[in-house]
Design a protein around this motif. Structure first.
Motif, mmCIF file in Angstrom:
data_model
loop_
_atom_site.group_PDB
_atom_site.id
_atom_site.type_symbol
_atom_site.label_atom_id
_atom_site.label_comp_id
_atom_site.label_asym_id
_atom_site.label_seq_id
_atom_site.Cartn_x
_atom_site.Cartn_y
_atom_site.Cartn_z
ATOM 1 N N MET A 267 37.056 41.450 42.625
ATOM 2 C CA MET A 267 37.003 40.543 43.925
ATOM 3 C C MET A 267 36.281 41.310 45.091
ATOM 4 O O MET A 267 35.376 40.393 45.878
ATOM 5 C CB MET A 267 38.105 39.911 44.212
ATOM 6 C CG MET A 267 38.098 38.693 45.154
ATOM 7 S SD MET A 267 37.043 37.570 44.427
ATOM 8 C CE MET A 267 37.096 36.345 46.113
ATOM 9 N N THR B 229 32.630 42.383 44.542
ATOM 10 C CA THR B 229 31.591 40.872 44.810
ATOM 11 C C THR B 229 31.735 40.408 46.193
ATOM 12 O O THR B 229 30.536 40.147 46.560
ATOM 13 C CB THR B 229 32.207 39.855 43.988
ATOM 14 O OG1 THR B 229 32.572 40.240 42.546
ATOM 15 C CG2 THR B 229 31.417 38.825 44.165
ATOM 16 N N SER B 230 32.643 40.543 47.248
ATOM 17 C CA SER B 230 32.504 40.091 48.480
ATOM 18 C C SER B 230 31.669 41.190 49.293
ATOM 19 O O SER B 230 30.767 40.900 50.008
ATOM 20 C CB SER B 230 33.933 39.717 49.279
ATOM 21 O OG SER B 230 34.777 41.171 49.041
ATOM 22 N N CYS B 231 31.690 42.482 48.790
ATOM 23 C CA CYS B 231 31.122 43.617 49.317
ATOM 24 C C CYS B 231 29.752 43.524 49.332
ATOM 25 O O CYS B 231 28.791 43.598 49.822
ATOM 26 C CB CYS B 231 31.714 44.910 49.143
ATOM 27 S SG CYS B 231 33.197 45.232 49.813
ATOM 28 N N VAL C 288 27.920 40.748 48.470
ATOM 29 C CA VAL C 288 27.531 39.512 49.184
ATOM 30 C C VAL C 288 27.321 39.972 50.752
ATOM 31 O O VAL C 288 26.195 39.520 51.006
ATOM 32 C CB VAL C 288 28.416 38.373 48.912
ATOM 33 C CG1 VAL C 288 27.839 37.107 49.945
ATOM 34 C CG2 VAL C 288 28.374 37.934 47.436
ATOM 35 N N SER C 289 28.258 40.551 51.143
ATOM 36 C CA SER C 289 28.076 40.719 52.584
ATOM 37 C C SER C 289 26.860 41.722 52.820
ATOM 38 O O SER C 289 26.118 41.807 53.785
ATOM 39 C CB SER C 289 29.453 41.214 53.248
ATOM 40 O OG SER C 289 29.774 42.477 52.407
#
Length: 118
Positions: A1, A4-6, A8-9
């Protein structure tokens, strides 16, 4: 998780960066943009260095510390700065979508290769 957020950012920040370079900094050279980036980050980097436990007293005494620091500066100059100038040039001669997709594909490929080797 978290990965994935890294990702996207990272993609969001790169897309903002590419659009600012392409549409707001058209008259500035790629070298000028890279120089501005490194000058603006030098003040926070100097503060972090001053408040860390860096062995300033060992610079004059220990040759290994001086040589190691020299290699870090060489890597920063020829690795990061040259890559930043080349990326800014790519942005200025192509479209933002092409620039970011090319850059992120190389970045994702290198991350994949790094994870594959573990």
């Amino acid at each position: 998780m978290v990965c994935t957020s890294c990702s996207v950012s990272t993609a969001l920040c790169y897309s903002i960066n590419v659009n600012v370079i392409k549409y707001k900094l058209q008259g500035v050279s790629a070298l000028g943009i890279a120089l501005g980036n490194f000058i603006s980050i030098s003040i926070p980097a100097a503060l972090v260095l001053l408040f860390s436990d860096f062995p300033f007293d060992q610079l004059a005494k220990n040759n290994e510390v001086t040589v190691s620091l020299g290699y870090v500066f060489i890597l920063a100059l020829f690795g990061t700065a040259l890559a930043k100038v080349m990326f800014n040039t790519l942005v200025s001669i192509s479209t933002p979508v092409f620039s970011i997709s090319t850059h992120l594909s190389f970045t994702n490929c290198s991350h994949w290769m790094g994870n594959f080797r573990r």
